[in-house]
Scaffold this active site. Structure first.
Site, mmCIF file in Angstrom:
data_model
loop_
_atom_site.group_PDB
_atom_site.id
_atom_site.type_symbol
_atom_site.label_atom_id
_atom_site.label_comp_id
_atom_site.label_asym_id
_atom_site.label_seq_id
_atom_site.Cartn_x
_atom_site.Cartn_y
_atom_site.Cartn_z
ATOM 1 N N HIS A 1 6.349 76.824 66.854
ATOM 2 C CA HIS A 1 7.272 76.888 65.933
ATOM 3 C C HIS A 1 8.922 77.309 66.343
ATOM 4 C CE1 HIS A 1 8.709 78.114 61.663
ATOM 5 N NE2 HIS A 1 9.464 79.114 62.392
ATOM 6 N N GLU A 2 8.919 78.461 67.019
ATOM 7 C CA GLU A 2 9.887 78.977 67.552
ATOM 8 C C GLU A 2 10.425 77.912 68.802
ATOM 9 O OE1 GLU A 2 11.728 81.421 66.570
ATOM 10 O OE2 GLU A 2 10.145 81.869 64.926
ATOM 11 N N HIS B 1 12.627 75.384 66.929
ATOM 12 C CA HIS B 1 13.840 75.896 66.668
ATOM 13 C C HIS B 1 14.732 75.964 67.806
ATOM 14 C CE1 HIS B 1 13.499 77.472 62.682
ATOM 15 N NE2 HIS B 1 12.487 78.116 62.960
HETATM 16 ZN ZN LIG Z 1 11.313 79.527 61.857
#
Ligand SMILES: [Zn+2]
Length: 90
Positions: free
Chosen positions: A28-29, A32
């Site tokens: 997830h990170e 980003h």
């Molecule tokens: Zn996030």
């Protein structure tokens, strides 16, 4: 019959779930951060916590055209990871 709470099973299951959660947060990170880099924003660090992470990036003038896709890609990536895991399970 295998009993879910027998022997080492709870410890193995717990470790697998914890690692899975950690991997999910990491992906997830990274999502980003990849979008941020594509938009030309430098990433200082990614901090992983138990229930989430923090991607530290350069401060910029707020620009919705950059912020919106960067914010959306995290949850979308988590959703895709979830769908893939569901496919693997079935
Ligand atoms: Zn996030």
């Amino acid at each position: 019959m295998t009993y879910i709470a027998a022997g080492w099973t709870p410890y193995i299951l717990g470790a697998v779930v914890a690692l899975g959660l950690f991997a999910g947060v990491l992906i997830h990170e990274i999502a980003h951060s990849l979008v941020a880099r594509m938009k030309g924003i430098g990433i200082h660090s990614i901090t992983l916590l138990i229930f989430g992470g923090i991607s530290s990036m350069e401060e910029r003038m707020p620009d919705p055209a950059v912020e919106l896709p960067m914010a959306l890609v995290g949850p979308l990536t988590s959703l895709v990871v979830g769908l893939i895991c569901m496919q693997l399970y079935t």
